[in-house]
Enzyme design. Structure first.
Site, PDB file in Angstrom:
ATOM      1  N   ALA A 169       0.826  -1.213   0.000  1.00 52.23           N
ATOM      2  CA  ALA A 169       0.000   0.000   0.000  1.00 52.23           C
ATOM      3  C   ALA A 169       0.860   1.264   0.000  1.00 52.23           C
ATOM      4  O   ALA A 169       0.451   2.297  -0.534  1.00 52.23           O
ATOM      5  CB  ALA A 169      -0.946  -0.002   1.195  1.00 52.23           C
ATOM      6  N   ASN A 179      -5.981   2.992  10.526  1.00 46.30           N
ATOM      7  CA  ASN A 179      -5.188   1.871  11.037  1.00 46.30           C
ATOM      8  C   ASN A 179      -4.946   1.933  12.543  1.00 46.30           C
ATOM      9  O   ASN A 179      -4.597   0.934  13.149  1.00 46.30           O
ATOM     10  CB  ASN A 179      -3.848   1.791  10.299  1.00 46.30           C
ATOM     11  CG  ASN A 179      -3.146   3.131  10.234  1.00 46.30           C
ATOM     12  OD1 ASN A 179      -3.666   4.079   9.648  1.00 46.30           O
ATOM     13  ND2 ASN A 179      -1.982   3.222  10.844  1.00 46.30           N
ATOM     14  N   GLN A 192      -6.702  -1.197   5.358  1.00 50.34           N
ATOM     15  CA  GLN A 192      -7.295  -1.753   6.579  1.00 50.34           C
ATOM     16  C   GLN A 192      -8.735  -2.219   6.383  1.00 50.34           C
ATOM     17  O   GLN A 192      -9.305  -2.826   7.288  1.00 50.34           O
ATOM     18  CB  GLN A 192      -7.265  -0.708   7.704  1.00 50.34           C
ATOM     19  CG  GLN A 192      -5.883  -0.401   8.233  1.00 50.34           C
ATOM     20  CD  GLN A 192      -5.338  -1.513   9.116  1.00 50.34           C
ATOM     21  OE1 GLN A 192      -6.082  -2.349   9.635  1.00 50.34           O
ATOM     22  NE2 GLN A 192      -4.030  -1.539   9.286  1.00 50.34           N
ATOM     23  N   HIS A 216      -0.588  -8.251   3.307  1.00 46.22           N
ATOM     24  CA  HIS A 216      -0.333  -8.795   4.655  1.00 46.22           C
ATOM     25  C   HIS A 216      -1.331  -8.314   5.699  1.00 46.22           C
ATOM     26  O   HIS A 216      -1.333  -8.818   6.814  1.00 46.22           O
ATOM     27  CB  HIS A 216       1.112  -8.508   5.097  1.00 46.22           C
ATOM     28  CG  HIS A 216       1.434  -7.076   5.333  1.00 46.22           C
ATOM     29  ND1 HIS A 216       1.492  -6.531   6.584  1.00 46.22           N
ATOM     30  CD2 HIS A 216       1.713  -6.063   4.480  1.00 46.22           C
ATOM     31  CE1 HIS A 216       1.817  -5.244   6.490  1.00 46.22           C
ATOM     32  NE2 HIS A 216       1.956  -4.944   5.224  1.00 46.22           N
ATOM     33  N   THR A 259      10.259  -6.742 -12.566  1.00 46.78           N
ATOM     34  CA  THR A 259       9.777  -8.120 -12.696  1.00 46.78           C
ATOM     35  C   THR A 259       8.717  -8.407 -11.652  1.00 46.78           C
ATOM     36  O   THR A 259       8.899  -8.099 -10.475  1.00 46.78           O
ATOM     37  CB  THR A 259      10.957  -9.100 -12.512  1.00 46.78           C
ATOM     38  OG1 THR A 259      11.945  -8.784 -13.495  1.00 46.78           O
ATOM     39  CG2 THR A 259      10.509 -10.545 -12.664  1.00 46.78           C
ATOM     40  N   CYS A 269       4.496   2.014  12.305  1.00 49.67           N
ATOM     41  CA  CYS A 269       5.387   2.808  11.471  1.00 49.67           C
ATOM     42  C   CYS A 269       5.911   4.024  12.215  1.00 49.67           C
ATOM     43  O   CYS A 269       6.957   4.558  11.896  1.00 49.67           O
ATOM     44  CB  CYS A 269       4.657   3.260  10.210  1.00 49.67           C
ATOM     45  SG  CYS A 269       3.698   1.934   9.495  1.00 49.67           S
TER      46      CYS A 269
HETATM   47  C1  LIG Z   1      -0.195  -1.085   6.616  1.00 48.74           C
HETATM   48  C2  LIG Z   1      -0.789   0.109   5.990  1.00 48.74           C
HETATM   49  C3  LIG Z   1      -0.166   0.758   4.921  1.00 48.74           C
HETATM   50  C4  LIG Z   1       1.196   0.366   4.389  1.00 48.74           C
HETATM   51  O1  LIG Z   1       1.238  -0.932   3.907  1.00 48.74           O
HETATM   52  P1  LIG Z   1       2.660  -1.528   3.456  1.00 48.74           P
HETATM   53  O2  LIG Z   1       2.405  -2.962   3.261  1.00 48.74           O
HETATM   54  O3  LIG Z   1       3.612  -1.269   4.593  1.00 48.74           O
HETATM   55  O4  LIG Z   1       3.091  -0.816   2.243  1.00 48.74           O
HETATM   56  C5  LIG Z   1      -0.800   1.855   4.368  1.00 48.74           C
HETATM   57  N1  LIG Z   1      -1.969   2.279   4.841  1.00 48.74           N
HETATM   58  C6  LIG Z   1      -2.608   1.692   5.861  1.00 48.74           C
HETATM   59  C7  LIG Z   1      -3.909   2.204   6.319  1.00 48.74           C
HETATM   60  C8  LIG Z   1      -2.029   0.583   6.481  1.00 48.74           C
HETATM   61  O5  LIG Z   1      -2.657   0.010   7.508  1.00 48.74           O
END
Ligand SMILES: *Cc1c(COP(=O)(O)O)cnc(C)c1O
Length: 389
Positions: A80, A160, A188, A209, A247, A332
């Site tokens: 994301a 999040n 999310q 993930h 790739t 983060c």
């Molecule tokens: C986890 C998250 C992201 C970032 O996802 P990545 O896999 O680290 O790039 C962005 N936005 C929200 C709301 C998230 O919860």
């Protein structure tokens, strides 16, 4: 006793959703080894490459189905973060000669905030909306922020840190009526709430993930009508119709596709179960005096419960709970000791923002996990309060 000695910790941080579903892992393994399909999907001269390319198109259709979109509207990215960077930087830089104003909210993920701040340095203007005390944005405030030179509005679906859900349809309608592009971070929302937003948004960010797929893979939904407004931010082999060179990671994409397929079938029942567990966790924690709920009890994400414990540092609480994998907010930004900017934007004091825990639930969270966590947190809060000066 440390988490490793105590056996499996109770995962109530991001890891609650980042445990790869075994059914996803099984699909991924088949695209890695010599016995499997490991060809480069761009090398379609070989049967091996063609088989990999076929697998990618199956996965693309699975991702598109979550949005009720067309497979051709999905661009694979590393997650994301990259998807949101592509949507924000890619539209701004492609249209800088015409429109130089963007709108977002202070409570967005860093993957949106930081590209916006970057654009401010490049001479773009950004309007930063503040949500109400519950964390919600009013679509009328979005409309009021629009200018004749507004290019893009970026507002997330589900926050999040708090699980607050924004009215994507109402904000989308405002943008559409004004002829402004709308990017929505769906990271999310997927797997917890319906995300069939095709026709309501122009761009949507995904990351696998957050719904039991692998890390390091995601996508940007690019509505066909919005494609002419977007330029790539990476250059090279021209994959993904020129929007994302590099790739393609076949095994990651295969796992992403399978995780999406599972969401389509199981998200409804997963959400009902998580909602009940989340309610039970809150009932347990609400036994304590001076606890503050930072998440909506109704209408929010079933996977997130954010609570402030007066008089206790969130970081101390995390350290006092080795048997629980838990975080104080956004993983983060928790490297910094700053109180959560999301809770601060909701009007919480720095003190209360700093005494918060975010509980995340996933498909594999059990009743036992919730009961153990509730007891452990209550015990730790009581003990920390009793030794506080
Ligand atoms: C986890 C998250 C992201 C970032 O996802 P990545 O896999 O680290 O790039 C962005 N936005 C929200 C709301 C998230 O919860």
């Amino acid at each position: 006793m440390t988490a490793t000695h105590a056996g499996r910790p109770v995962y109530l941080d991001n890891a609650a959703t980042t445990a790869v579903d075994p059914r996803v892992a099984a699909v991924m393994a088949a695209y890695l080894t010599e016995e499997g399909v490991y060809g480069n999907p761009s090398s379609t001269a070989h049967a091996f490459g063609r088989e990999a390319a076929r697998c990618i198109e199956v996965a693309r259709a699975e991702v598109a189905a979550l949005m009720s979109a067309e497979p051709g509207e999905i661009v694979f990215t590393s997650g994301a973060t990259e998807a949101s960077n592509l949507a924000i930087l890619g539209t701004a830089r492609a249209n800088a000669d015409r429109r130089r104003h963007l709108v977002t909210a202070r409570t967005e993920h860093r993957a949106t905030l930081d590209p916006m701040r970057r654009l401010e340095k490049e001479g773009f203007a950004v309007t930063w909306l503040t949500p109400d005390r519950e964390g919600r944005l009013d679509a009328r405030d979005v409309r009021a922020a629009l200018r004749p030179d507004t290019l893009l509005v970026s507002i997330m679906h589900v926050n999040n840190e708090t699980g607050v859900v924004q009215d994507v349809a109402a904000i989308g309608a405002v943008c559409r009526a004004a002829g402004v592009l709308f990017h929505c971070d769906l990271a999310q929302g997927v797997g917890k709430l319906p995300t069939a937003f095709a026709g309501l948004i122009d761009f949507g960010s995904f990351t696998a993930h957050k719904f039991h797929g692998p890390k390091g893979i995601g996508a940007l939904y690019v509505a066909a009508a919005a494609r002419p407004w977007l330029a790539p931010i990476m250059f090279g082999g021209g994959q993904e119709r020129g929007l994302r060179s590099g790739t393609l990671a076949t095994h990651q994409i295969a796992g992403f596709g399978r995780a999406c397929a599972l969401v389509r079938v199981e998200a409804g029942s997963d959400a009902v179960r998580m909602e009940a567990l989340r309610a039970a966790l809150w009932r347990s924690l609400a036994d304590l005096p001076d606890v503050h709920l930072n998440s909506p009890l109704e209408g929010g994400s079933p996977a997130i419960l954010n609570v402030s414990f007066e008089g206790v540092e969130g970081e101390s609480l995390v350290s006092a709970l080795p048997e629980i994998a838990i975080s104080t907010g956004s993983a983060c930004s928790s490297a910094t000791a700053e109180p959560s900017y999301v809770l601060r934007a909701l009007g919480r004091s720095a003190e209360l923002a700093q005494s918060s825990l975010r509980f995340s639930l996933g498909r594999f969270t059990s009743e036992t996990d919730i009961a153990r966590a509730g007891e452990a947190v209550k015990h730790a809060v009581t003990r920390l309060r009793s030794v506080a000066p």
